[in-house]
Design a protein around this motif. Structure first.
Motif, short mmCIF file in Angstrom:
data_model
loop_
_atom_site.label_atom_id
_atom_site.label_comp_id
_atom_site.label_asym_id
_atom_site.label_seq_id
_atom_site.Cartn_x
_atom_site.Cartn_y
_atom_site.Cartn_z
N CYS A 85 0.98 -1.40 -0.04
CA CYS A 85 0.01 0.06 0.02
C CYS A 85 0.75 1.43 0.12
O CYS A 85 2.05 1.70 -0.70
CB CYS A 85 -0.95 -0.09 0.72
SG CYS A 85 -2.12 1.26 1.98
N TRP A 86 0.86 2.29 1.09
CA TRP A 86 2.25 2.99 1.03
C TRP A 86 3.46 2.71 0.83
O TRP A 86 3.86 3.56 -0.06
CB TRP A 86 1.28 4.36 2.18
CG TRP A 86 2.61 5.05 2.42
CD1 TRP A 86 2.23 6.70 2.61
CD2 TRP A 86 3.19 4.77 3.58
NE1 TRP A 86 3.16 7.25 2.72
CE2 TRP A 86 3.64 6.83 3.70
CE3 TRP A 86 4.65 4.51 4.40
CZ2 TRP A 86 5.05 6.97 3.89
CZ3 TRP A 86 5.69 4.23 4.67
CH2 TRP A 86 5.83 6.19 5.12
N GLY A 87 3.63 1.56 1.63
CA GLY A 87 5.01 0.98 1.39
C GLY A 87 5.30 1.16 -0.21
O GLY A 87 6.70 0.91 -0.59
N GLY A 88 4.56 0.17 -0.75
CA GLY A 88 4.25 0.04 -1.98
C GLY A 88 5.22 1.38 -2.98
O GLY A 88 5.60 0.95 -3.10
N GLY A 89 4.30 2.16 -2.98
CA GLY A 89 4.82 3.53 -2.88
C GLY A 89 6.24 4.25 -2.79
O GLY A 89 6.63 4.36 -4.08
N GLN A 90 6.38 4.32 -1.72
CA GLN A 90 7.64 3.83 -1.01
C GLN A 90 9.24 3.19 -1.45
O GLN A 90 10.31 3.84 -1.73
CB GLN A 90 7.75 4.18 0.27
CG GLN A 90 6.59 4.21 0.63
CD GLN A 90 7.23 6.67 0.61
OE1 GLN A 90 8.47 6.84 1.14
NE2 GLN A 90 6.17 7.23 0.58
N VAL A 91 8.03 1.83 -2.07
CA VAL A 91 9.19 0.92 -2.60
C VAL A 91 9.76 1.95 -4.26
O VAL A 91 10.98 1.58 -4.28
CB VAL A 91 8.75 -0.45 -2.26
CG1 VAL A 91 10.24 -1.35 -3.73
CG2 VAL A 91 9.32 -1.65 -1.60
N ASN A 92 8.61 2.25 -4.60
CA ASN A 92 9.18 2.74 -5.78
C ASN A 92 10.08 3.89 -5.84
O ASN A 92 10.84 4.24 -6.27
CB ASN A 92 7.27 3.03 -6.63
CG ASN A 92 6.68 2.16 -7.50
OD1 ASN A 92 7.56 1.30 -7.24
ND2 ASN A 92 5.77 1.41 -7.17
N ALA A 93 9.56 5.33 -5.04
CA ALA A 93 10.12 6.58 -4.32
C ALA A 93 11.58 5.84 -4.15
O ALA A 93 12.80 6.76 -4.50
CB ALA A 93 9.74 7.12 -3.50
N LEU A 94 11.33 4.47 -3.70
CA LEU A 94 13.22 4.73 -3.13
C LEU A 94 13.77 4.04 -4.48
O LEU A 94 15.55 4.50 -4.70
CB LEU A 94 13.49 3.23 -1.99
CG LEU A 94 15.01 3.20 -1.35
CD1 LEU A 94 15.45 3.85 -1.30
CD2 LEU A 94 14.64 1.71 -0.54
N ALA A 95 13.26 3.56 -5.04
CA ALA A 95 13.89 2.63 -6.23
C ALA A 95 14.18 4.03 -7.53
O ALA A 95 15.57 3.62 -8.04
CB ALA A 95 12.76 1.38 -7.19
N VAL A 96 13.72 5.11 -6.98
CA VAL A 96 14.14 6.67 -7.62
C VAL A 96 15.61 7.12 -7.36
O VAL A 96 16.05 7.44 -7.89
CB VAL A 96 12.74 6.98 -7.95
CG1 VAL A 96 13.63 8.28 -8.13
CG2 VAL A 96 11.89 6.56 -8.92
#
Length: 195
Positions: A85-96
């Motif tokens: 959820c929110w953490g999934g979005g954070q994984v994408n942000a971290l990958a960037v």
């Protein structure tokens, strides 16, 4: 690195972290509300606190966790992240944000902006729920940007499943078949990319 939903570091995410450890990984479930006193027992209050975080705060927390995990005794230096959820979005942000991330798994998470995709170095596994219209609205643009930029990724859609299908403490949304399949894919992907 296990990144929690927008309800904070709750018993469910602690259990996911335990399950990752049982699969042989060094696993850390960070509390992204630490600077605000930690995740409260009240899930609604936790959600409100998550909403007060500035965009750069969780990314900085994730980057610090990745750096620390890479240096732990027993670590081979490769760090992955899994978020829900929110953490999934954070994984994408971290990958960037972090070129040192070795793998990312996002469960029904908000996508990174297409313009930021060229900065992604980590292979990604993206799990989406077929009924999750809000999050799924961003898939096509994200998938096209990942493909156009030659990124390594897998995208899995779980038809008939709803947002939060992995959360076995949420009877209304939990989908055992989808959760089990996503988990087996996730573990194999992380073992392949983290060695």
């Amino acid at each position: 690195l296990v990144i929690h939903e927008n309800r904070g570091l709750n018993p469910h995410i602690k259990d996911v972290t335990r399950r990752m450890a049982k699969e042989g990984f060094i696993a850390f479930g960070g509390d992204y509300l630490t600077a605000k006193g930690g995740t409260p027992d009240d899930a609604d209050k936790a959600r409100d606190m998550i909403g007060e975080l500035k965009a750069e705060e969780p990314v900085a927390f994730s980057q610090a966790a990745v750096a620390a995990l890479a240096k732990l005794p027993g670590s081979n230096g490769k760090v992955g992240a899994i978020g829900f959820c929110w953490g999934g979005g954070q994984v994408n942000a971290l990958a960037v944000a972090d070129a040192s991330l070795a793998a990312g798994v996002a469960y029904y998470g908000r996508q990174a902006a297409a313009a930021d995709v060229p900065r992604i170095k980590a292979p990604l596994m993206l799990h989406y729920a077929g009924l999750d219209e809000r999050i799924n609205a961003g898939i096509a643009e994200y998938e096209a940007a990942l493909r156009d930029n030659g990124k390594v990724f897998e995208l899995h859609m779980y038809d008939g499943a709803n947002h939060a299908f992995n959360n076995d403490t949420n009877e209304a949304r939990y989908d055992k078949a989808a959760a089990d399949l996503a988990w087996s894919r996730t573990v194999a992907f992380l073992k392949k990319n983290l060695g």
